[in-house]
Design a protein around this motif. Structure first.
Motif, mmCIF file in Angstrom:
data_model
loop_
_atom_site.group_PDB
_atom_site.id
_atom_site.type_symbol
_atom_site.label_atom_id
_atom_site.label_comp_id
_atom_site.label_asym_id
_atom_site.label_seq_id
_atom_site.Cartn_x
_atom_site.Cartn_y
_atom_site.Cartn_z
ATOM 1 N N GLY A 152 -18.455 64.392 38.840
ATOM 2 C CA GLY A 152 -17.583 65.200 39.687
ATOM 3 C C GLY A 152 -17.427 66.637 39.254
ATOM 4 N N GLY A 153 -18.376 67.133 38.464
ATOM 5 C CA GLY A 153 -18.253 68.471 37.909
ATOM 6 C C GLY A 153 -18.870 69.571 38.747
ATOM 7 N N GLU A 154 -18.475 70.788 38.437
ATOM 8 C CA GLU A 154 -19.040 72.012 39.005
ATOM 9 C C GLU A 154 -19.300 72.954 37.839
ATOM 10 N N PHE A 155 -20.155 73.947 38.035
ATOM 11 C CA PHE A 155 -20.426 74.893 36.958
ATOM 12 C C PHE A 155 -19.541 76.137 37.019
ATOM 13 N N GLN A 179 -15.629 77.610 37.633
ATOM 14 C CA GLN A 179 -14.192 77.377 37.756
ATOM 15 C C GLN A 179 -13.511 78.734 37.872
ATOM 16 N N ASN A 180 -12.795 78.911 38.990
ATOM 17 C CA ASN A 180 -12.142 80.194 39.265
ATOM 18 C C ASN A 180 -13.135 81.351 39.236
ATOM 19 N N GLY A 181 -14.335 81.099 39.740
ATOM 20 C CA GLY A 181 -15.344 82.135 39.844
ATOM 21 C C GLY A 181 -16.107 82.426 38.574
ATOM 22 N N LYS A 182 -15.800 81.712 37.510
ATOM 23 C CA LYS A 182 -16.484 81.936 36.240
ATOM 24 C C LYS A 182 -17.238 80.686 35.803
ATOM 25 N N LEU A 183 -18.379 80.911 35.149
ATOM 26 C CA LEU A 183 -19.159 79.785 34.640
ATOM 27 C C LEU A 183 -18.389 79.061 33.543
ATOM 28 N N ASN A 184 -18.444 77.731 33.603
ATOM 29 C CA ASN A 184 -17.713 76.925 32.624
ATOM 30 C C ASN A 184 -18.523 75.674 32.291
ATOM 31 N N PHE A 185 -18.896 75.544 31.015
ATOM 32 C CA PHE A 185 -19.673 74.389 30.573
ATOM 33 C C PHE A 185 -18.880 73.485 29.639
ATOM 34 N N THR A 186 -17.583 73.770 29.485
ATOM 35 C CA THR A 186 -16.740 72.922 28.636
ATOM 36 C C THR A 186 -15.758 72.115 29.469
ATOM 37 N N SER A 187 -16.045 71.964 30.740
ATOM 38 C CA SER A 187 -15.192 71.154 31.605
ATOM 39 C C SER A 187 -15.319 69.686 31.190
ATOM 40 N N ASN A 225 -27.249 64.972 50.381
ATOM 41 C CA ASN A 225 -26.026 65.569 50.922
ATOM 42 C C ASN A 225 -25.040 66.005 49.848
ATOM 43 N N VAL A 226 -25.339 65.687 48.568
ATOM 44 C CA VAL A 226 -24.370 66.015 47.514
ATOM 45 C C VAL A 226 -25.023 66.797 46.371
ATOM 46 N N MET A 227 -26.154 67.437 46.631
ATOM 47 C CA MET A 227 -26.890 68.112 45.562
ATOM 48 C C MET A 227 -26.082 69.261 44.957
ATOM 49 N N LEU A 228 -25.951 69.233 43.640
ATOM 50 C CA LEU A 228 -25.284 70.307 42.912
ATOM 51 C C LEU A 228 -26.318 71.353 42.513
#
Length: 415
Positions: free
Chosen positions: A207-210, A212-220, A368-371
């Motif tokens: 369920g992740g995205e890269f 968060q708030n317009g900034k790249l985040n890899f520690t989610s 349909n769900v490609m990140l």
């Protein structure tokens, strides 16, 4: 040579020869760059090109094939070659931002009608569109799927296919404990883009995205869960340690040789692994959408690619003719066993569905769900850092939290 001997020929014959010579010289040659990895094979691309040349005798296509890992740099390096460079190039979904910044591809927005766009999957079109510009036609519509060996699961007494990554790991433990195969899982975790694609698939499933708030985040939480699963699968002897050196073809060969119960790979592996001429497990190949962290959740990476016209091309019309042919629905339907078509209506075509109904069913959910991997003009630099840090974790040299914090710092410096 023609001018020297023309006076000695009779008028009609001389005119005929001059006309013939003029026609031959009028034939345009275009240079096209492709990759030798996954999706369509080199032989298939050559066959498509030969058919195109038969239909367009005034165009000659000079093909060049390089490994995927060399594709990006070849396109960038050719920028200064002008008319001596490439006319048509294959490009990944992650490069449009960079290629737009450096003006490497021609904007073909006016060449594609709204009616044509409506016939193509939105996920495919997003591969070639950046900030309102269309940089080509989508050609390879792809994501990674979870492959499994039906016979191995049956031998282990597993009657239900896994619906989550935890269930995959649980099944892998059973298969390992029963000595059915030493390493039940195989991946493409070499320090290359393939590693980022596997990682992105897992992040998506959690369920992740890269951003968060317009900034790249890899520690989610999703990012760390994905990486910790990768590392623990190695620690527990469930994933083949050679995965850290494997690319997609290594994964296919390992699975096809019967050396793995599960594998993550692109569409092209389905029919190749089911081909008895090149696979020991033909007939026992199952395919599912890559799972997530709960039943019903699916993970997928956008691994699609497009064909574009290089900015310096002196033959844009002929280049577009070639691209239009290669991406056309009849050609894509003909070669649908290697890469699924970008055209929506193709999935109602019985010839396309034949013998790959399970693949079509998986694609129906995954596409349909490609990140997307991060869309940044500095993607290559970011990817290199990400690959290095992921490898450090997989080799047991750096904790996941520390490695991803390093990637976050690097991402913060990107333009």
């Amino acid at each position: 040579m023609t001018q020297r001997f023309t006076p000695k020929l009779k008028g009609g014959l001389a005119a005929l020869l001059m006309l013939s010579a003029g026609s031959a010289s009028a034939a345009s040659q275009i240079n096209a760059l492709f990759m030798t990895q996954a999706a369509y094979s080199e032989n298939d691309i050559r066959a498509m090109t030969q058919d195109f040349e038969k239909q367009h005798p005034d165009v000659k296509v000079n093909l060049e094939f390089v490994p995927y890992e060399a594709l990006h740099d070849k396109i960038v390096a050719a920028k200064g070659a002008g008319g001596n460079g490439y006319d048509v190039v294959l490009f990944d979904a992650i490069w449009p931002a960079e290629f737009t910044r450096f003006d490497l591809l021609q904007d073909v927005s006016s060449r594609i009608t709204p009616e044509e766009k409506e016939k193509v999957f939105p996920g495919a079109l997003s591969t070639v569109v950046y900030k309102g510009k269309t940089l080509g036609m989508p050609w390879i519509l792809d994501t990674k799927y979870l492959y499994y060996n039906k016979a191995m699961l049956a031998k282990a007494g597993i009657t239900d296919v896994p619906q989550t990554w935890q269930q995959v790991m649980d099944d892998a433990k059973i298969i390992k404990q029963k000595n059915i195969v030493k390493y039940p899982l195989v991946w493409s975790w070499s320090q290359a883009e393939a590693l980022v694609c596997d990682y992105t698939t897992l992040v998506s499933g959690f369920g992740g995205e890269f951003y968060q708030n317009g900034k790249l985040n890899f520690t989610s939480p999703a990012s760390l869960k994905a990486l910790n699963l990768m590392k623990s699968s190695l620690d527990e002897g469930l994933s083949n340690p050679a995965s850290r050196e494997y690319l997609e073809e290594d994964v296919r060969k390992s699975f096809s040789n019967g050396d793995a119960a599960f594998a993550l790979n692109w569409t092209y592996m389905y029919n190749m692994a089911n081909d008895p001429k090149q696979s020991k497990v033909a007939g026992d190949v199952g395919i599912l959408p890559a799972p997530g962290d709960a039943p019903g959740k699916v993970g997928a990476v956008n691994g699609s690619m497009g064909l574009g016209i290089a900015k310096g091309s002196e033959h844009p019309e002929q280049a577009w003719q070639f691209i239009t042919y290669m991406t056309s629905q009849p050609v894509q339907n003909q070669y649908a066993k290697l890469s699924l078509p970008i055209w929506k209506s193709s999935y109602q075509d019985e010839a396309v569905k034949k013998d790959q109904e399970s693949l079509i069913a998986a694609a129906d959910k995954s596409l349909n769900v490609m990140l997307s991997r991060p869309e940044t003009a500095d993607y290559s630099r970011l990817s290199n850092t990400l690959q290095q840090e992921l490898q450090q974790v997989l080799l047991g040299k750096t904790p996941a939290q520390d490695a991803m914090a390093t990637v976050d710092k690097s991402a913060a410096r990107l333009r």
